[in-house]
Write a protein that holds these residues in place. Structure first.
Motif, PDB file in Angstrom:
ATOM      1  N   ARG A 145      23.569 -13.850  34.644  1.00  0.00           N
ATOM      2  CA  ARG A 145      24.706 -14.165  33.767  1.00  0.00           C
ATOM      3  C   ARG A 145      24.340 -15.287  32.790  1.00  0.00           C
ATOM      4  NH1 ARG A 145      28.342 -14.609  37.417  1.00  0.00           N
ATOM      5  NH2 ARG A 145      28.489 -16.867  37.684  1.00  0.00           N
TER       6      ARG A 145
ATOM      7  N   ASN B 136      30.907 -11.375  34.161  1.00  0.00           N
ATOM      8  CA  ASN B 136      31.202 -12.097  35.408  1.00  0.00           C
ATOM      9  C   ASN B 136      30.869 -11.295  36.654  1.00  0.00           C
ATOM     10  OD1 ASN B 136      32.180 -14.404  34.113  1.00  0.00           O
ATOM     11  ND2 ASN B 136      34.174 -13.439  33.792  1.00  0.00           N
ATOM     12  N   ASN B 137      30.426 -10.073  36.447  1.00  0.00           N
ATOM     13  CA  ASN B 137      30.110  -9.205  37.578  1.00  0.00           C
ATOM     14  C   ASN B 137      28.637  -9.291  37.970  1.00  0.00           C
ATOM     15  OD1 ASN B 137      31.314  -7.468  39.424  1.00  0.00           O
ATOM     16  ND2 ASN B 137      30.502  -5.660  38.393  1.00  0.00           N
TER      17      ASN B 137
ATOM     18  N   LEU C  17      37.333  -7.250  35.699  1.00  0.00           N
ATOM     19  CA  LEU C  17      35.996  -6.944  36.183  1.00  0.00           C
ATOM     20  C   LEU C  17      35.885  -5.456  36.461  1.00  0.00           C
ATOM     21  CD1 LEU C  17      35.430  -9.891  38.677  1.00  0.00           C
ATOM     22  CD2 LEU C  17      34.796  -9.746  36.286  1.00  0.00           C
TER      23      LEU C  17
ATOM     24  N   GLU D  89      35.876 -11.937  25.563  1.00  0.00           N
ATOM     25  CA  GLU D  89      35.333 -11.489  26.840  1.00  0.00           C
ATOM     26  C   GLU D  89      36.455 -10.884  27.677  1.00  0.00           C
ATOM     27  OE1 GLU D  89      33.081 -14.389  28.900  1.00  0.00           O
ATOM     28  OE2 GLU D  89      32.024 -15.077  27.104  1.00  0.00           O
TER      29      GLU D  89
ATOM     30  N   SER E 235      38.638  -9.985  30.747  1.00  0.00           N
ATOM     31  CA  SER E 235      38.898 -10.670  32.009  1.00  0.00           C
ATOM     32  C   SER E 235      38.840  -9.719  33.191  1.00  0.00           C
ATOM     33  CB  SER E 235      40.273 -11.341  31.968  1.00  0.00           C
ATOM     34  OG  SER E 235      41.270 -10.364  31.711  1.00  0.00           O
TER      35      SER E 235
END
Length: 390
Positions: free
Chosen positions: A269, A262-263, A327, A323, A325
């Motif tokens: 992505r 998510n970064n 970041l 995944e 969460s």
């Protein structure tokens, strides 16, 4: 003192000792020369004699005397006596080329390769500080590197060249060092030196080496940060991204991407999530991400669609990986990573002798050098080097 002792004529040795004690340098030189002619190996005379010459400003004579002494000891293979004598010459005349050569060759005969190279590099730095011509010492360094090749020497020389802003030559040294570290399976050192190379010029080949290193090491956070920066720079290179994912899957390290997914930019992505989903056999999830990519970059959407059809992924029955969460910061501080990976001398340099022998039995240095030139796009020089080995 008896009457006989009072009238006895003093010997040269006694007069010499008195002159040394009285700091009568003229007498020390006069008597010292005479004593050394009778016994050239008398170190107890040699040392104060040389000191007196230096005090009188006759440094050339002092250096000549010491070098002659050292050469005799080297002929007799008394290396441990010659070494401190030659070091003393360099304290008097730090850039005496003859003493430098003799000392380096002596260390090489004793297989103390790090000591030998350190003398050369230290001399090069002193020459630069003095503003004199560096070519003679540089030639000695380049000859040394061709004959006693080890990654630590190429890395040290590359560090010097960087300070001189000779970036292309430094890049060649770092790539050579990285290749050698990889052959020795010293992945941490290879990582450090390829980061230095990447800091000069980012190339796909260097990044593939870094990817290989990531697959063989286990520092999760730094690996992840490095990996994401590499992927960002190759955002439009579908072949490189697909290659990266296939390698991470092979080594069960896809979590390095998933933990930071998510970064990234939406485009990168969705590329990654699409390819990872298909690799893991989650076709419906992959299609969802692919359709999201279509709204951002339709051309890339077509390329990936064609790729997926042509390659026909064989899906594996992996368990899905969770995944993260949280970041993590994706910014890579290359200098900080390099600082964290500096080799400790006491744990690394002791293996140099064995590693030099091991490398000589692997790829010839000419081929390694040719590969390094190819990686920076200098194909003409690479071809010449390859021809020399045929």
């Amino acid at each position: 003192m008896g009457l006989f002792d009072f009238f006895r004529k003093k010997s040269e040795d006694e007069l010499f000792s008195e002159a040394v004690k009285d700091q009568d340098y003229m007498t020390v030189v006069k008597l010292g020369k005479s004593l050394l002619e009778k016994n050239p190996d008398n170190i107890s005379v040699l040392n104060p004699y040389v000191d007196a010459l230096v005090k009188l400003g006759r440094k050339d004579e002092a250096v000549s005397t010491l070098i002659s002494f050292a050469e005799r000891k080297l002929e007799e293979e008394y290396y441990d006596i010659a070494i401190p004598i030659l070091k003393r010459v360099l304290r008097i005349d730090p850039l005496n080329l003859k003493a430098i050569k003799l000392l380096v060759n002596t260390f090489r005969k004793k297989e103390l390769y790090y000591n030998a190279f350190n003398i050369l590099l230290d001399s090069l730095k002193k020459a630069e500080e003095s503003g004199i011509n560096l070519s003679a010492i540089r030639n000695l360094i380049e000859e040394f590197l061709k004959e006693i090749y080890h990654p630590v020497f190429y890395e040290m020389y590359g560090d010097f060249l960087i300070k001189k802003k000779e970036t292309e030559n430094a890049l060649i040294c770092f790539i050579l060092a990285g290749n050698m570290y990889m052959q020795l399976e010293n992945y941490i050192a290879a990582w450090r030196v390829f980061l230095k190379a990447r800091d000069i010029q980012s190339t796909k080949i260097v990044d593939k080496y870094l990817l290989e290193i990531i697959l063989h090491t286990n520092n999760h956070k730094e690996q992840s940060n490095l990996l994401f920066n590499i992927l960002k720079e190759h955002e439009s290179d579908l072949e490189f991204i697909a290659f990266t994912i296939s390698q991470l899957k092979k080594f069960n390290k896809l979590d390095l991407i998933l933990s930071n997914i998510n970064n990234l930019t939406p485009k990168l992505r969705y590329i990654l999530l699409t390819l990872i989903s298909y690799e893991k056999g989650k076709t419906e999830e992959g299609k969802k991400y692919l359709n999201k990519l279509k709204t951002i970059d339709e051309e890339l959407y077509k390329q990936i669609s064609v790729r997926l059809k042509s390659f026909g992924y064989r899906y594996s029955s992996w368990d899905s990986q969770e995944e993260a969460s949280k970041l993590l910061d994706g910014k890579l501080d290359i200098n900080q990573i390099i600082d964290n990976l500096i080799i400790k001398e006491e744990t690394s340099y002791g293996k140099i002798k064995q590693e030099v022998s091991a490398l000589k039995n692997k790829i010839p240095i000419a081929l390694l050098t040719a590969e390094a030139f190819m990686q920076i796009g200098n194909f003409e020089t690479a071809e010449k080097l390859i021809q020399k080995t045929l």
